[in-house]
Design a protein around this motif. Structure first.
Motif, PDB file in Angstrom:
ATOM      1  N   PHE A 127       0.845  -1.196   0.000  1.00  0.00           N
ATOM      2  CA  PHE A 127       0.000   0.000   0.000  1.00  0.00           C
ATOM      3  C   PHE A 127       0.880   1.247   0.000  1.00  0.00           C
ATOM      4  O   PHE A 127       0.590   2.206  -0.709  1.00  0.00           O
ATOM      5  N   GLY A 128       1.942   1.203   0.777  1.00  0.00           N
ATOM      6  CA  GLY A 128       2.881   2.330   0.793  1.00  0.00           C
ATOM      7  C   GLY A 128       3.481   2.577  -0.581  1.00  0.00           C
ATOM      8  O   GLY A 128       3.626   3.729  -1.010  1.00  0.00           O
ATOM      9  N   ALA A 129       3.803   1.492  -1.287  1.00  0.00           N
ATOM     10  CA  ALA A 129       4.353   1.627  -2.637  1.00  0.00           C
ATOM     11  C   ALA A 129       3.327   2.265  -3.575  1.00  0.00           C
ATOM     12  O   ALA A 129       3.684   3.108  -4.411  1.00  0.00           O
ATOM     13  N   LEU A 130       2.055   1.892  -3.428  1.00  0.00           N
ATOM     14  CA  LEU A 130       1.002   2.504  -4.242  1.00  0.00           C
ATOM     15  C   LEU A 130       0.892   4.004  -3.987  1.00  0.00           C
ATOM     16  O   LEU A 130       0.632   4.789  -4.899  1.00  0.00           O
ATOM     17  N   MET A 131       1.083   4.387  -2.732  1.00  0.00           N
ATOM     18  CA  MET A 131       0.930   5.786  -2.340  1.00  0.00           C
ATOM     19  C   MET A 131       2.230   6.590  -2.434  1.00  0.00           C
ATOM     20  O   MET A 131       2.229   7.804  -2.287  1.00  0.00           O
ATOM     21  N   GLY A 132       3.354   5.896  -2.600  1.00  0.00           N
ATOM     22  CA  GLY A 132       4.631   6.591  -2.662  1.00  0.00           C
ATOM     23  C   GLY A 132       5.135   7.035  -1.300  1.00  0.00           C
ATOM     24  O   GLY A 132       5.807   8.064  -1.192  1.00  0.00           O
ATOM     25  N   VAL A 133       4.791   6.263  -0.260  1.00  0.00           N
ATOM     26  CA  VAL A 133       5.217   6.571   1.108  1.00  0.00           C
ATOM     27  C   VAL A 133       5.811   5.314   1.743  1.00  0.00           C
ATOM     28  O   VAL A 133       5.714   4.221   1.196  1.00  0.00           O
ATOM     29  N   THR A 134       6.394   5.476   2.912  1.00  0.00           N
ATOM     30  CA  THR A 134       6.984   4.332   3.601  1.00  0.00           C
ATOM     31  C   THR A 134       5.909   3.493   4.297  1.00  0.00           C
ATOM     32  O   THR A 134       4.787   3.954   4.527  1.00  0.00           O
ATOM     33  N   GLU A 135       6.298   2.285   4.642  1.00  0.00           N
ATOM     34  CA  GLU A 135       5.402   1.402   5.380  1.00  0.00           C
ATOM     35  C   GLU A 135       5.040   2.020   6.731  1.00  0.00           C
ATOM     36  O   GLU A 135       3.903   1.904   7.189  1.00  0.00           O
ATOM     37  N   GLN A 136       5.979   2.721   7.352  1.00  0.00           N
ATOM     38  CA  GLN A 136       5.705   3.352   8.642  1.00  0.00           C
ATOM     39  C   GLN A 136       4.638   4.432   8.506  1.00  0.00           C
ATOM     40  O   GLN A 136       3.782   4.577   9.383  1.00  0.00           O
ATOM     41  N   THR A 137       4.658   5.167   7.422  1.00  0.00           N
ATOM     42  CA  THR A 137       3.630   6.187   7.189  1.00  0.00           C
ATOM     43  C   THR A 137       2.261   5.530   7.098  1.00  0.00           C
ATOM     44  O   THR A 137       1.278   6.027   7.668  1.00  0.00           O
ATOM     45  N   VAL A 138       2.183   4.398   6.404  1.00  0.00           N
ATOM     46  CA  VAL A 138       0.916   3.674   6.302  1.00  0.00           C
ATOM     47  C   VAL A 138       0.453   3.244   7.687  1.00  0.00           C
ATOM     48  O   VAL A 138      -0.714   3.392   8.042  1.00  0.00           O
ATOM     49  N   ARG A 139       1.362   2.733   8.496  1.00  0.00           N
ATOM     50  CA  ARG A 139       1.006   2.322   9.855  1.00  0.00           C
ATOM     51  C   ARG A 139       0.539   3.517  10.683  1.00  0.00           C
ATOM     52  O   ARG A 139      -0.385   3.403  11.490  1.00  0.00           O
ATOM     53  N   ASN A 140       1.152   4.666  10.480  1.00  0.00           N
ATOM     54  CA  ASN A 140       0.720   5.887  11.176  1.00  0.00           C
ATOM     55  C   ASN A 140      -0.697   6.271  10.749  1.00  0.00           C
ATOM     56  O   ASN A 140      -1.517   6.645  11.588  1.00  0.00           O
TER      57      ASN A 140
ATOM     58  N   ILE B 254      -2.997   4.308   9.718  1.00  0.00           N
ATOM     59  CA  ILE B 254      -3.910   3.345  10.345  1.00  0.00           C
ATOM     60  C   ILE B 254      -4.167   3.760  11.792  1.00  0.00           C
ATOM     61  O   ILE B 254      -5.315   3.819  12.241  1.00  0.00           O
ATOM     62  N   ALA B 255      -3.101   4.070  12.516  1.00  0.00           N
ATOM     63  CA  ALA B 255      -3.225   4.468  13.926  1.00  0.00           C
ATOM     64  C   ALA B 255      -4.052   5.746  14.074  1.00  0.00           C
ATOM     65  O   ALA B 255      -4.783   5.899  15.057  1.00  0.00           O
ATOM     66  N   GLU B 256      -3.955   6.640  13.099  1.00  0.00           N
ATOM     67  CA  GLU B 256      -4.695   7.906  13.129  1.00  0.00           C
ATOM     68  C   GLU B 256      -6.123   7.753  12.617  1.00  0.00           C
ATOM     69  O   GLU B 256      -6.900   8.712  12.639  1.00  0.00           O
ATOM     70  N   GLY B 257      -6.469   6.564  12.141  1.00  0.00           N
ATOM     71  CA  GLY B 257      -7.820   6.322  11.637  1.00  0.00           C
ATOM     72  C   GLY B 257      -8.069   6.870  10.245  1.00  0.00           C
ATOM     73  O   GLY B 257      -9.221   7.008   9.828  1.00  0.00           O
ATOM     74  N   LYS B 258      -7.011   7.168   9.508  1.00  0.00           N
ATOM     75  CA  LYS B 258      -7.166   7.740   8.172  1.00  0.00           C
ATOM     76  C   LYS B 258      -7.532   6.695   7.127  1.00  0.00           C
ATOM     77  O   LYS B 258      -8.105   7.053   6.102  1.00  0.00           O
ATOM     78  N   ILE B 259      -7.156   5.444   7.361  1.00  0.00           N
ATOM     79  CA  ILE B 259      -7.502   4.385   6.418  1.00  0.00           C
ATOM     80  C   ILE B 259      -8.023   3.167   7.175  1.00  0.00           C
ATOM     81  O   ILE B 259      -7.596   2.893   8.298  1.00  0.00           O
ATOM     82  N   GLU B 260      -8.962   2.475   6.546  1.00  0.00           N
ATOM     83  CA  GLU B 260      -9.495   1.251   7.121  1.00  0.00           C
ATOM     84  C   GLU B 260      -8.534   0.103   6.836  1.00  0.00           C
ATOM     85  O   GLU B 260      -7.867   0.096   5.798  1.00  0.00           O
TER      86      GLU B 260
END
Length: 60
Positions: free
Chosen positions: A14-27, A29-35
């Protein structure tokens, strides 16, 4: 809506799709921005969340 687990992607992919790191994706998720889903103890995300996340971003 029924989710097919075969359509779900990892946080890394998912991070690769968005052009961000895996940690950003996890953040996000923690912030409730993505299901997300847990499949066999692992976090999985439906690719449609790309569109959902983009729509939630404020426009300048």
């Amino acid at each position: 809506m029924t989710i097919d687990p075969k359509q779900l992607v990892s946080t890394k992919d998912f991070g690769a799709l968005m052009g961000v790191t895996e940690q950003t994706v996890r953040n996000w998720i923690a912030e409730g921005k993505i299901e997300h889903y847990r499949v066999a103890g692992r976090i999985r995300i439906h690719p449609d969340q790309v569109d959902a996340l983009v729509q939630k971003q404020p426009r300048n």
